[in-house]
Enzyme design. Structure first.
Site, PDB file in Angstrom:
ATOM      1  N   ARG A  59       0.837  -1.218   0.000  1.00 17.75           N
ATOM      2  CA  ARG A  59       0.000   0.000   0.000  1.00 17.75           C
ATOM      3  C   ARG A  59       0.863   1.256   0.000  1.00 17.75           C
ATOM      4  O   ARG A  59       0.400   2.335  -0.399  1.00 17.75           O
ATOM      5  CB  ARG A  59      -0.986  -0.019   1.185  1.00 17.75           C
ATOM      6  CG  ARG A  59      -1.935   1.163   1.208  1.00 17.75           C
ATOM      7  CD  ARG A  59      -3.244   0.877   1.921  1.00 17.75           C
ATOM      8  NE  ARG A  59      -3.070   0.232   3.202  1.00 17.75           N
ATOM      9  CZ  ARG A  59      -2.597   0.826   4.300  1.00 17.75           C
ATOM     10  NH1 ARG A  59      -2.254   2.093   4.264  1.00 17.75           N
ATOM     11  NH2 ARG A  59      -2.466   0.159   5.425  1.00 17.75           N
ATOM     12  N   TYR A 112     -16.184  13.873 -17.391  1.00 14.78           N
ATOM     13  CA  TYR A 112     -16.689  12.525 -17.158  1.00 14.78           C
ATOM     14  C   TYR A 112     -17.726  12.517 -16.032  1.00 14.78           C
ATOM     15  O   TYR A 112     -17.545  13.174 -14.999  1.00 14.78           O
ATOM     16  CB  TYR A 112     -15.501  11.611 -16.835  1.00 14.78           C
ATOM     17  CG  TYR A 112     -15.902  10.232 -16.398  1.00 14.78           C
ATOM     18  CD1 TYR A 112     -16.725   9.445 -17.207  1.00 14.78           C
ATOM     19  CD2 TYR A 112     -15.469   9.707 -15.195  1.00 14.78           C
ATOM     20  CE1 TYR A 112     -17.111   8.186 -16.806  1.00 14.78           C
ATOM     21  CE2 TYR A 112     -15.841   8.442 -14.789  1.00 14.78           C
ATOM     22  CZ  TYR A 112     -16.675   7.691 -15.593  1.00 14.78           C
ATOM     23  OH  TYR A 112     -17.049   6.441 -15.185  1.00 14.78           O
ATOM     24  N   ASP A 184      -7.064  16.233 -16.625  1.00 14.03           N
ATOM     25  CA  ASP A 184      -7.303  14.820 -16.900  1.00 14.03           C
ATOM     26  C   ASP A 184      -6.921  14.598 -18.372  1.00 14.03           C
ATOM     27  O   ASP A 184      -7.579  15.101 -19.284  1.00 14.03           O
ATOM     28  CB  ASP A 184      -8.787  14.501 -16.640  1.00 14.03           C
ATOM     29  CG  ASP A 184      -9.120  13.035 -16.845  1.00 14.03           C
ATOM     30  OD1 ASP A 184      -8.435  12.363 -17.653  1.00 14.03           O
ATOM     31  OD2 ASP A 184     -10.076  12.547 -16.215  1.00 14.03           O
ATOM     32  N   LYS A 209      -7.932   3.203 -19.712  1.00  8.89           N
ATOM     33  CA  LYS A 209      -8.255   3.493 -21.110  1.00  8.89           C
ATOM     34  C   LYS A 209      -7.047   3.259 -22.020  1.00  8.89           C
ATOM     35  O   LYS A 209      -6.573   2.148 -22.100  1.00  8.89           O
ATOM     36  CB  LYS A 209      -8.796   4.929 -21.198  1.00  8.89           C
ATOM     37  CG  LYS A 209      -9.907   5.249 -20.171  1.00  8.89           C
ATOM     38  CD  LYS A 209     -11.132   4.383 -20.403  1.00  8.89           C
ATOM     39  CE  LYS A 209     -12.365   4.766 -19.611  1.00  8.89           C
ATOM     40  NZ  LYS A 209     -12.307   4.757 -18.163  1.00  8.89           N
TER      41      LYS A 209
HETATM   42  C1  LIG Z   1     -11.928  11.196 -18.847  1.00  5.59           C
HETATM   43  C2  LIG Z   1     -12.104  10.159 -17.774  1.00  5.59           C
HETATM   44  N1  LIG Z   1     -11.499  10.361 -16.584  1.00  5.59           N
HETATM   45  C3  LIG Z   1     -11.631   9.477 -15.572  1.00  5.59           C
HETATM   46  C4  LIG Z   1     -12.398   8.343 -15.718  1.00  5.59           C
HETATM   47  C5  LIG Z   1     -12.539   7.393 -14.565  1.00  5.59           C
HETATM   48  O1  LIG Z   1     -11.645   6.343 -14.699  1.00  5.59           O
HETATM   49  P1  LIG Z   1     -11.840   4.899 -14.032  1.00  5.59           P
HETATM   50  O2  LIG Z   1     -13.044   4.284 -14.669  1.00  5.59           O
HETATM   51  O3  LIG Z   1     -10.564   4.209 -14.336  1.00  5.59           O
HETATM   52  O4  LIG Z   1     -12.054   5.121 -12.574  1.00  5.59           O
HETATM   53  C6  LIG Z   1     -13.023   8.082 -16.942  1.00  5.59           C
HETATM   54  C7  LIG Z   1     -13.819   6.858 -17.118  1.00  5.59           C
HETATM   55  O5  LIG Z   1     -14.481   6.664 -18.134  1.00  5.59           O
HETATM   56  C8  LIG Z   1     -12.879   9.039 -17.997  1.00  5.59           C
HETATM   57  O6  LIG Z   1     -13.487   8.879 -19.191  1.00  5.59           O
END
Ligand SMILES: Cc1ncc(COP(=O)(O)O)c(C=O)c1O
Length: 393
Positions: A59, A112, A184, A209
């Protein structure tokens, strides 16, 4: 390895590798262990007091995780990274690390769905307020800063409508006011865009992704240049909240990252063909893809990205019912949330990934209930176009 001397493609395969690999395995071992042992109490004390960089407990750190963190830090031009169990774990920990009760977070209006609901519902319970603005309109944005604004969070391209935000200009505005910026970078991946180079303080990813690329892992990561901040994020937040990435998943993402440049080039080539096809199609009202010259964010995207990615959103000429009918026609495309996989994935954000936006907000933020989002995969371009032709008629 002197990582900095190598090109991106080389670093995606080698960066961060530890030359002390005693077994000389070509690929890194997966350290599936919760704890690490010490030769004596002095060695234990040295690690516990941060005098040594050895391992204690997964961890806190683990060699497979450290390799993943070093590799992504190299690709994003950061100095370090903190791995998390998912993209949402990375985002929530980073925002908790920057904000305290009474502070305000300035947020781009589209992002998101779970990020939006985390910020608008959960953070609020901790006395952190949220102000939504259109970060594509920098002149107006100045008005949104208040005395309590402590951080800004945005995606570019944004999910799902592909808004493009000028990272350099935005971070200049933020820095002048001592406000931290968090980008992000999931949609672009570091292959096409590196926000730290434009002044962003922290980059986060859903490594689920493109970084992984194969739809078989949940993972997240935060990358930065400020080592004190990275230590605080790792030991004061990740370690305490406990959203640590599994070493096995880190290993799978490392495997995926080796082909990130190749995959991104092909994703983009396929996406460009799809965007051009949709743009000319008689049944399509609007295509949102930064690679199209007629797209609002194209010029800024051209300046800060070396490619436009492979997420395309579009509107049919027709109703929500028509959009649903279209989705039920897919055969090759998979009707699914997520993105960045080898498979082309299609979905209806208002009903799926962005359900957290109420109907009023959707409208106010320039989203519609019938917008369709397509993550263009790595199938043969002609098969992808034939699928769309079959669906659209
Ligand atoms: C742009 C973006 N950021 C963050 C996330 C969240 O990621 P996770 O599903 O790995 O928690 C997503 C999920 O689709 C996303 O499209």
């Amino acid at each position: 390895m002197a990582d900095k001397n190598y090109a991106f493609e080389t670093r995606a395969i080698h960066a961060g590798a530890d030359s002390s690999n005693a077994e000389h395995a070509l690929n890194p071992p997966i350290f599936m262990t919760s704890s690490f042992t010490f030769d004596n109490i002095e060695a234990a004390e040295a690690v516990m007091s941060f005098k040594s960089n050895d391992y204690v407990y997964t961890r806190g750190n683990n060699p497979t995780l450290r390799l993943f963190e070093n590799r992504i830090a190299s690709l994003e031009n950061g100095t370090g990274a903190v791995a998390f169990a998912s993209g949402m774990a990375a985002i929530s920990n980073v925002l908790f690390s920057l904000l305290k009760p009474g502070d305000e977070l300035l947020l781009h209006r589209t992002l998101y769905g779970s990020s939006y609901s985390f910020i608008s519902s959960l953070l609020k319970n901790y006395g952190i307020s949220l102000r939504l603005a259109d970060f594509t309109n920098l002149k107006e944005l100045e008005k949104y800063f208040g005395p309590n604004t402590k951080a800004m969070f945005f995606e570019t391209p944004s999910n799902p409508n592909m808004d493009i935000i000028d990272i350099k200009k935005l971070t200049e505005l933020a820095k002048a006011r001592n406000v931290k910026t968090v980008a992000d970078n999931t949609f672009a991946s570091p292959f096409f865009q590196r926000p730290l180079d434009f002044g962003t303080d922290i980059v986060v990813h859903s490594a689920t992704k493109y970084l992984c690329g194969h739809g078989d892992v949940l993972a997240g990561v935060a990358v930065a240049r400020d080592e004190d901040y990275l230590n605080k994020l790792k030991f004061g937040y990740m370690c305490e909240f406990g959203g640590v990435l599994s070493p096995f998943n880190a290993w799978l993402v490392l495997r995926g990252m080796k082909t990130l440049p190749l995959r991104m080039k092909q994703h983009e080539e396929n996406a460009m063909a799809v965007a051009n096809f949709l743009d000319k199609h008689k049944n399509i009202a609007r295509v949102m893809y930064p690679g199209l010259e007629n797209f609002k964010g194209h010029e800024v995207a051209r300046k800060q990205m070396s490619g436009y990615g492979a997420i395309i959103s579009f509107e049919l000429k027709g109703s929500l019912h028509d959009a649903k009918k279209l989705l039920n026609k897919c055969r090759l495309f998979k009707l699914a949330v997520s993105l960045g996989d080898c498979e082309s994935l299609i979905q209806l954000p208002a009903a799926m990934t962005h359900r957290a936006y109420d109907r009023e907000s959707l409208k106010a933020f320039g989203l519609s209930e019938s917008m369709i989002r397509l993550s263009v995969g790595l199938e043969n371009k002609n098969d992808i176009l034939a699928e769309l032709e079959g669906m659209l008629g």
